[in-house]
Design a protein around this motif. Structure first.
Motif, mmCIF file in Angstrom:
data_model
loop_
_atom_site.group_PDB
_atom_site.id
_atom_site.type_symbol
_atom_site.label_atom_id
_atom_site.label_comp_id
_atom_site.label_asym_id
_atom_site.label_seq_id
_atom_site.Cartn_x
_atom_site.Cartn_y
_atom_site.Cartn_z
ATOM 1 N N ASP A 183 0.752 -1.279 0.047
ATOM 2 C CA ASP A 183 -0.021 -0.047 0.102
ATOM 3 C C ASP A 183 1.018 1.140 0.153
ATOM 4 O O ASP A 183 0.498 2.394 0.236
ATOM 5 C CB ASP A 183 -0.863 0.136 1.210
ATOM 6 C CG ASP A 183 -2.150 -1.048 1.133
ATOM 7 O OD1 ASP A 183 -2.444 -1.303 -0.009
ATOM 8 O OD2 ASP A 183 -2.637 -1.427 2.133
ATOM 9 N N THR A 184 2.291 1.238 -0.455
ATOM 10 C CA THR A 184 3.116 2.300 -0.250
ATOM 11 C C THR A 184 2.530 3.588 -1.232
ATOM 12 O O THR A 184 2.492 4.539 -0.719
ATOM 13 C CB THR A 184 4.310 1.825 -0.588
ATOM 14 O OG1 THR A 184 4.940 0.800 0.023
ATOM 15 C CG2 THR A 184 5.544 3.171 -0.609
ATOM 16 N N LYS A 185 2.014 3.171 -2.366
ATOM 17 C CA LYS A 185 1.406 4.235 -3.191
ATOM 18 C C LYS A 185 0.142 4.842 -2.625
ATOM 19 O O LYS A 185 0.051 6.085 -2.500
ATOM 20 C CB LYS A 185 1.037 3.403 -4.533
ATOM 21 C CG LYS A 185 1.940 3.391 -5.659
ATOM 22 C CD LYS A 185 1.512 2.714 -6.821
ATOM 23 C CE LYS A 185 2.325 2.451 -7.882
ATOM 24 N NZ LYS A 185 1.665 1.907 -9.136
ATOM 25 N N LYS A 186 -0.692 4.104 -1.901
ATOM 26 C CA LYS A 186 -1.946 4.789 -1.241
ATOM 27 C C LYS A 186 -1.440 5.768 0.004
ATOM 28 O O LYS A 186 -2.222 6.428 0.303
ATOM 29 C CB LYS A 186 -2.828 3.585 -0.841
ATOM 30 C CG LYS A 186 -3.229 2.733 -2.086
ATOM 31 C CD LYS A 186 -4.227 1.609 -1.461
ATOM 32 C CE LYS A 186 -4.928 0.800 -2.560
ATOM 33 N NZ LYS A 186 -5.562 -0.219 -2.055
ATOM 34 N N ALA A 187 -0.313 5.339 0.535
ATOM 35 C CA ALA A 187 0.134 6.067 1.734
ATOM 36 C C ALA A 187 0.703 7.233 1.440
ATOM 37 O O ALA A 187 1.097 8.131 2.069
ATOM 38 C CB ALA A 187 1.197 5.180 2.569
ATOM 39 N N LEU A 188 1.196 7.650 0.072
ATOM 40 C CA LEU A 188 1.874 8.714 -0.281
ATOM 41 C C LEU A 188 0.845 10.091 0.340
ATOM 42 O O LEU A 188 -0.102 10.221 0.020
ATOM 43 C CB LEU A 188 2.007 8.903 -1.614
ATOM 44 C CG LEU A 188 3.423 8.145 -2.247
ATOM 45 C CD1 LEU A 188 3.159 8.041 -3.901
ATOM 46 C CD2 LEU A 188 4.566 8.289 -1.499
ATOM 47 N N LYS A 189 1.653 10.874 0.979
ATOM 48 C CA LYS A 189 0.969 12.207 1.391
ATOM 49 C C LYS A 189 0.527 12.934 0.341
ATOM 50 O O LYS A 189 1.376 12.752 -0.865
ATOM 51 C CB LYS A 189 2.014 13.111 2.384
ATOM 52 C CG LYS A 189 2.254 12.420 3.618
ATOM 53 C CD LYS A 189 3.491 13.107 4.378
ATOM 54 C CE LYS A 189 3.676 12.320 5.960
ATOM 55 N NZ LYS A 189 4.527 13.397 6.607
ATOM 56 N N ASP A 190 -0.375 13.857 0.494
ATOM 57 C CA ASP A 190 -0.705 14.865 -0.615
ATOM 58 C C ASP A 190 0.020 16.085 -0.759
ATOM 59 O O ASP A 190 -0.135 16.917 -0.498
ATOM 60 C CB ASP A 190 -2.302 15.257 -0.329
ATOM 61 C CG ASP A 190 -2.830 15.964 -1.291
ATOM 62 O OD1 ASP A 190 -2.323 15.844 -2.415
ATOM 63 O OD2 ASP A 190 -3.747 16.493 -1.092
ATOM 64 N N GLU A 191 1.307 15.706 -1.283
ATOM 65 C CA GLU A 191 2.326 16.769 -1.290
ATOM 66 C C GLU A 191 2.844 16.298 -2.871
ATOM 67 O O GLU A 191 3.437 15.416 -3.249
ATOM 68 C CB GLU A 191 3.272 16.784 -0.052
ATOM 69 C CG GLU A 191 2.716 16.989 1.090
ATOM 70 C CD GLU A 191 3.924 16.610 2.386
ATOM 71 O OE1 GLU A 191 4.806 16.548 1.941
ATOM 72 O OE2 GLU A 191 3.308 16.829 3.405
ATOM 73 N N PRO A 192 3.632 17.388 -3.297
ATOM 74 C CA PRO A 192 4.040 17.464 -4.761
ATOM 75 C C PRO A 192 5.205 16.656 -4.779
ATOM 76 O O PRO A 192 5.479 15.718 -5.708
ATOM 77 C CB PRO A 192 4.434 19.050 -5.261
ATOM 78 C CG PRO A 192 3.424 19.579 -4.269
ATOM 79 C CD PRO A 192 3.246 18.893 -2.876
ATOM 80 N N ASP A 193 5.979 16.531 -3.809
ATOM 81 C CA ASP A 193 7.334 15.671 -3.758
ATOM 82 C C ASP A 193 7.273 14.672 -2.840
ATOM 83 O O ASP A 193 8.519 14.116 -2.230
ATOM 84 C CB ASP A 193 8.413 16.470 -3.535
ATOM 85 C CG ASP A 193 8.208 17.095 -2.004
ATOM 86 O OD1 ASP A 193 7.443 17.137 -1.363
ATOM 87 O OD2 ASP A 193 9.672 17.880 -1.663
ATOM 88 N N ALA A 194 6.242 13.996 -2.381
ATOM 89 C CA ALA A 194 5.993 12.839 -1.130
ATOM 90 C C ALA A 194 6.822 11.835 -1.859
ATOM 91 O O ALA A 194 7.303 11.054 -1.064
ATOM 92 C CB ALA A 194 4.586 12.562 -1.199
ATOM 93 N N ALA A 195 6.687 11.362 -3.086
ATOM 94 C CA ALA A 195 7.221 9.944 -3.732
ATOM 95 C C ALA A 195 8.901 10.526 -3.533
ATOM 96 O O ALA A 195 9.486 9.305 -3.318
ATOM 97 C CB ALA A 195 6.994 9.848 -5.133
ATOM 98 N N LYS A 196 9.353 11.482 -3.957
ATOM 99 C CA LYS A 196 10.748 11.744 -3.977
ATOM 100 C C LYS A 196 11.409 11.755 -2.334
ATOM 101 O O LYS A 196 12.277 11.197 -1.996
ATOM 102 C CB LYS A 196 10.916 13.382 -4.598
ATOM 103 C CG LYS A 196 12.536 13.369 -4.454
ATOM 104 C CD LYS A 196 13.079 14.848 -5.136
ATOM 105 C CE LYS A 196 14.415 15.040 -5.257
ATOM 106 N NZ LYS A 196 14.956 14.975 -3.981
ATOM 107 N N GLN A 197 10.601 12.455 -1.499
ATOM 108 C CA GLN A 197 10.692 12.191 -0.024
ATOM 109 C C GLN A 197 11.214 10.879 0.342
ATOM 110 O O GLN A 197 11.822 10.403 1.183
ATOM 111 C CB GLN A 197 9.739 13.042 0.808
ATOM 112 C CG GLN A 197 9.635 14.445 0.714
ATOM 113 C CD GLN A 197 8.548 15.009 1.605
ATOM 114 O OE1 GLN A 197 8.418 14.689 2.877
ATOM 115 N NE2 GLN A 197 8.031 15.798 0.834
#
Length: 248
Positions: A183-197
């Motif tokens: 569920d990592t994709k679903k857990a991403l925060k609603d921030e533009p660079d969340a995946a990069k973080q």
């Protein structure tokens, strides 16, 4: 899944247990016991200790009297907290803000487990909060975020959900692998660079922690050779980065 306790050396024991989803599918559970420089002990996570495993723990800890604290590092692993509090009533219980809601009969400390106060209290350990993904996601079914704990003396990493190993244990000796919680994709925060973080955080962790014993909650314990964990996690993150960044 039979309960067992594994001595990983340098005062670190990983306890493997059972957790059945819907009373049928056993996805496993864990907690870890650590002996501090003071001679006292702490647990990482809660689990109902039984039979020979319980006997071993009680023998190590002066019938439980030397357990000073239980650090519950995953907000959604709360099932065994109340039993653990009964077994070790003198221990201080630390958790996330979600723990008191789910286990109200435990006398929880005001200090959150992810706070700087806890990190300073236990210098034998290194802590790292997953970045870019929710620690406590708005959707209760998403459990990818957690507080990871590394024990440098034994080179053991205790991690719930965030990083896992494939369920086929026989492959570990040939090709040990680290995978991301589904569920990592679903857990991403609603921030533009969340995946990069998230990817940058995991990459840095791979460089910082020389992990040999990988203790994952719902899969199993595997042992890495020197440098193998770093290489494996970096490969996993490099592969996942484009997909995660595209998902935002």
């Amino acid at each position: 899944m039979a309960d067992e306790i594994k001595d990983l050396g340098a005062g670190f024991w990983n306890i493997r247990g059972s957790f059945k989803v819907g009373g049928v599918l056993d996805v496993g559970a864990q907690c870890s016991l650590i002996k501090l420089a003071s001679g006292k002990f702490i647990f990482l996570d809660s689990y109902e200790l039984k039979d020979e495993v319980r006997d071993t723990v009680m023998k190590l800890t002066n019938d439980g009297q030397d357990v000073e604290a239980v650090l519950n590092v995953h907000p959604f692993h709360t099932v065994h907290c109340e039993q653990m509090a009964k077994d070790f009533p003198q221990a201080t219980f630390y958790g996330s803000r979600r723990h008191p809601e789910q286990a109200p009969n435990v006398d929880w400390s005001d200090d959150l487990v992810e706070s700087e106060a806890i990190a300073k209290r236990y210098p034998e350990l290194a802590f790292s909060m997953s970045k870019g993904i929710y620690y406590i996601a708005p959707d209760d079914s998403v459990h990818a975020g957690s507080l990871l704990v590394y024990h440098p003396a034994s080179k053991s990493l205790h991690v719930d959900d965030t990083f896992m190993t494939p369920p086929i244990k026989l492959l570990d000796a040939v090709l040990p692998e680290v995978v991301l919680q589904p569920d990592t994709k679903k857990a991403l925060k609603d921030e533009p660079d969340a995946a990069k973080q998230y990817c940058d955080w995991a990459t840095q962790l791979a460089h910082d922690w020389d992990v040999r014993n990988f203790c994952a909650a719902h899969t199993h314990l595997i042992t890495f050779e020197q440098g193998q964990f770093k290489e494996t996690l970096l490969n996993t993150i490099d592969s996942a980065r484009p997909k995660l960044e595209k998902a935002q």
